[in-house]
Design a protein around this motif. Structure first.
Motif, PDB file in Angstrom:
ATOM      1  N   VAL A   1      24.855  79.032  -1.732  1.00 31.22           N
ATOM      2  CA  VAL A   1      23.438  78.702  -1.717  1.00 31.22           C
ATOM      3  C   VAL A   1      23.121  77.667  -0.663  1.00 31.22           C
ATOM      4  CG1 VAL A   1      21.538  77.732  -3.050  1.00 31.22           C
ATOM      5  CG2 VAL A   1      23.173  79.269  -4.148  1.00 31.22           C
ATOM      6  N   THR A   2      23.955  76.635  -0.539  1.00 31.06           N
ATOM      7  CA  THR A   2      23.610  75.566   0.387  1.00 31.06           C
ATOM      8  C   THR A   2      23.722  75.995   1.826  1.00 31.06           C
ATOM      9  OG1 THR A   2      25.891  74.749   0.260  1.00 31.06           O
ATOM     10  CG2 THR A   2      24.253  73.729  -1.190  1.00 31.06           C
ATOM     11  N   SER A   3      24.404  77.098   2.107  1.00 33.55           N
ATOM     12  CA  SER A   3      24.431  77.586   3.480  1.00 33.55           C
ATOM     13  C   SER A   3      23.061  78.000   3.961  1.00 33.55           C
ATOM     14  CB  SER A   3      25.398  78.768   3.600  1.00 33.55           C
ATOM     15  OG  SER A   3      24.972  79.841   2.794  1.00 33.55           O
ATOM     16  N   LEU A   4      22.121  78.098   3.018  1.00 34.91           N
ATOM     17  CA  LEU A   4      20.749  78.411   3.393  1.00 34.91           C
ATOM     18  C   LEU A   4      20.134  77.303   4.218  1.00 34.91           C
ATOM     19  CD1 LEU A   4      19.459  79.600  -0.087  1.00 34.91           C
ATOM     20  CD2 LEU A   4      20.001  81.052   1.835  1.00 34.91           C
ATOM     21  N   THR A   5      20.658  76.111   4.114  1.00 31.82           N
ATOM     22  CA  THR A   5      19.974  74.965   4.695  1.00 31.82           C
ATOM     23  C   THR A   5      20.052  74.902   6.208  1.00 31.82           C
ATOM     24  OG1 THR A   5      21.945  73.611   4.478  1.00 31.82           O
ATOM     25  CG2 THR A   5      20.414  73.618   2.639  1.00 31.82           C
ATOM     26  N   VAL A   6      21.035  75.544   6.820  1.00 33.85           N
ATOM     27  CA  VAL A   6      21.210  75.343   8.250  1.00 33.85           C
ATOM     28  C   VAL A   6      20.701  76.495   9.090  1.00 33.85           C
ATOM     29  CG1 VAL A   6      23.161  73.836   7.935  1.00 33.85           C
ATOM     30  CG2 VAL A   6      23.521  76.282   8.145  1.00 33.85           C
TER      31      VAL A   6
ATOM     32  N   GLY B   1      17.974  64.971  12.457  1.00 31.06           N
ATOM     33  CA  GLY B   1      18.331  66.349  12.734  1.00 31.06           C
ATOM     34  C   GLY B   1      19.199  67.009  11.683  1.00 31.06           C
ATOM     35  N   THR B   2      19.635  66.264  10.684  1.00 29.07           N
ATOM     36  CA  THR B   2      20.405  66.850   9.593  1.00 29.07           C
ATOM     37  C   THR B   2      19.459  67.474   8.577  1.00 29.07           C
ATOM     38  OG1 THR B   2      20.415  64.781   8.316  1.00 29.07           O
ATOM     39  CG2 THR B   2      22.232  65.149   9.880  1.00 29.07           C
ATOM     40  N   TYR B   3      20.031  68.261   7.668  1.00 28.37           N
ATOM     41  CA  TYR B   3      19.243  68.903   6.620  1.00 28.37           C
ATOM     42  C   TYR B   3      19.809  68.523   5.266  1.00 28.37           C
ATOM     43  CZ  TYR B   3      17.011  71.742  10.183  1.00 28.37           C
ATOM     44  OH  TYR B   3      16.283  72.143  11.274  1.00 28.37           O
ATOM     45  N   SER B   4      18.919  68.160   4.347  1.00 25.43           N
ATOM     46  CA  SER B   4      19.328  67.777   3.003  1.00 25.43           C
ATOM     47  C   SER B   4      18.762  68.758   1.982  1.00 25.43           C
ATOM     48  CB  SER B   4      18.841  66.362   2.661  1.00 25.43           C
ATOM     49  OG  SER B   4      19.396  65.414   3.548  1.00 25.43           O
ATOM     50  N   THR B   5      19.535  68.998   0.926  1.00 30.46           N
ATOM     51  CA  THR B   5      19.039  69.795  -0.184  1.00 30.46           C
ATOM     52  C   THR B   5      19.168  69.004  -1.472  1.00 30.46           C
ATOM     53  OG1 THR B   5      21.143  70.839  -0.774  1.00 30.46           O
ATOM     54  CG2 THR B   5      19.845  71.898   0.967  1.00 30.46           C
ATOM     55  N   SER B   6      18.307  69.293  -2.409  1.00 29.88           N
ATOM     56  CA  SER B   6      18.360  68.688  -3.731  1.00 29.88           C
ATOM     57  C   SER B   6      17.931  69.741  -4.737  1.00 29.88           C
ATOM     58  CB  SER B   6      17.419  67.474  -3.814  1.00 29.88           C
ATOM     59  OG  SER B   6      17.439  66.906  -5.110  1.00 29.88           O
ATOM     60  N   GLY B   7      18.784  69.998  -5.717  1.00 31.34           N
ATOM     61  CA  GLY B   7      18.435  71.057  -6.661  1.00 31.34           C
ATOM     62  C   GLY B   7      19.356  71.092  -7.854  1.00 31.34           C
TER      63      GLY B   7
ATOM     64  N   THR C   1      30.259  74.087  17.113  1.00 32.33           N
ATOM     65  CA  THR C   1      30.723  75.441  16.793  1.00 32.33           C
ATOM     66  C   THR C   1      30.188  75.973  15.467  1.00 32.33           C
ATOM     67  OG1 THR C   1      32.726  74.525  15.749  1.00 32.33           O
ATOM     68  CG2 THR C   1      32.844  75.136  18.089  1.00 32.33           C
ATOM     69  N   GLY C   2      29.393  75.177  14.752  1.00 30.76           N
ATOM     70  CA  GLY C   2      28.903  75.647  13.452  1.00 30.76           C
ATOM     71  C   GLY C   2      28.184  74.559  12.694  1.00 30.76           C
ATOM     72  N   ARG C   3      28.729  74.189  11.556  1.00 33.71           N
ATOM     73  CA  ARG C   3      28.081  73.174  10.721  1.00 33.71           C
ATOM     74  C   ARG C   3      29.094  72.548   9.778  1.00 33.71           C
ATOM     75  NH1 ARG C   3      26.667  78.192   8.453  1.00 33.71           N
ATOM     76  NH2 ARG C   3      27.343  78.454   6.284  1.00 33.71           N
TER      77      ARG C   3
ATOM     78  N   THR D   1      32.716  70.612   3.415  1.00 36.63           N
ATOM     79  CA  THR D   1      33.158  71.871   4.023  1.00 36.63           C
ATOM     80  C   THR D   1      32.748  71.901   5.485  1.00 36.63           C
ATOM     81  OG1 THR D   1      31.104  73.040   3.503  1.00 36.63           O
ATOM     82  CG2 THR D   1      32.845  73.098   1.836  1.00 36.63           C
ATOM     83  N   GLU D   2      33.404  72.758   6.230  1.00 36.59           N
ATOM     84  CA  GLU D   2      33.050  72.941   7.629  1.00 36.59           C
ATOM     85  C   GLU D   2      33.144  74.412   7.965  1.00 36.59           C
ATOM     86  OE1 GLU D   2      34.067  71.155  12.067  1.00 36.59           O
ATOM     87  OE2 GLU D   2      34.704  70.124  10.238  1.00 36.59           O
ATOM     88  N   VAL D   3      32.100  74.932   8.604  1.00 37.89           N
ATOM     89  CA  VAL D   3      32.054  76.320   9.018  1.00 37.89           C
ATOM     90  C   VAL D   3      32.033  76.353  10.538  1.00 37.89           C
ATOM     91  CG1 VAL D   3      30.753  78.465   8.983  1.00 37.89           C
ATOM     92  CG2 VAL D   3      30.869  77.051   6.926  1.00 37.89           C
ATOM     93  N   SER D   4      32.915  77.150  11.110  1.00 40.47           N
ATOM     94  CA  SER D   4      33.022  77.234  12.563  1.00 40.47           C
ATOM     95  C   SER D   4      32.963  78.694  12.987  1.00 40.47           C
ATOM     96  CB  SER D   4      34.330  76.615  13.045  1.00 40.47           C
ATOM     97  OG  SER D   4      34.456  76.717  14.443  1.00 40.47           O
TER      98      SER D   4
END
Length: 197
Positions: A15-20, A140-146, A167-169, A187-190
């Protein structure tokens, strides 16, 4: 304090991958009310063409293998429109069992705010869901709260911060469980050469 609660983090990261993914398209400019019938017809056709460009659907299929040797296939459909993204995913494991997940995100580029929601049905029929808000920060960062409702019905609160990298987020987050226990994860996604790690 525990770190990386695997089962919960796995569901949350979906779900949180929606943020970027913040490529929100500009709103379509309405055509002026002028001209004769032929002109109005032409504007109508033009509007239809513009709309088709704004809403895009992409389908993907692939396979997966877990660290425990389990494998299967994945099919997903992503629809992007101005200010919103939806993703429907179906996966089938090596035993032929199927799970599904739907995710929706809205984001207003001008205000820098949005919402996310997601529902998952696992191969054994258990369900979980998540919902919350998205905020673009000044740096420039993105925050989620839920919140995240687990398969047993317990509700956890979740907060994350995602930073774009070359390379990602990368994402860090905190989860407060139904009984008040707190855990953190990162976590880190590349992406490189078409491969996501």
């Amino acid at each position: 304090m525990k770190t990386r609660p695997r089962a919960l983090v796995y569901a949350l990261l979906l779900v949180t991958s929606l943020t970027v993914s913040t490529d929100v398209f500009a709103a379509q400019r309405a055509a002026g009310a002028r001209g004769n019938r032929a002109a109005r017809s032409e504007r109508s056709r033009s509007t239809e063409r513009d709309t088709s460009k704004e809403e895009r659907t992409r389908e993907r299929s692939g396979s997966y293998e877990t660290s425990t040797g389990k494998s299967g296939t994945v099919d997903s459909t992503v629809t992007r429109a101005p200010g919103s993204t939806s993703r429907d995913t179906t996966w089938t494991n090596q035993d032929g069992q199927t799970g599904t997940q739907s995710r929706d995100r809205t984001f207003d580029k001008e205000s820098g705010t949005g919402t996310y929601s997601g529902n998952t049905t696992r191969v054994n029929g258990a369900t979980s869901s998540s919902a919350g808000t998205i905020t673009r920060n000044e740096d420039g960062t993105y925050s989620t709260s839920g919140t995240h409702t687990g398969v047993a019905g317990g509700v956890s609160t979740v907060s994350t911060t995602t930073t774009k990298t070359e390379t990602g987020r990368s994402t860090t987050g905190t989860v407060t469980g139904p009984k008040g226990g707190t855990s953190t994860f990162d976590t880190e996604v590349s992406r490189a050469d078409g491969t996501v790690t």
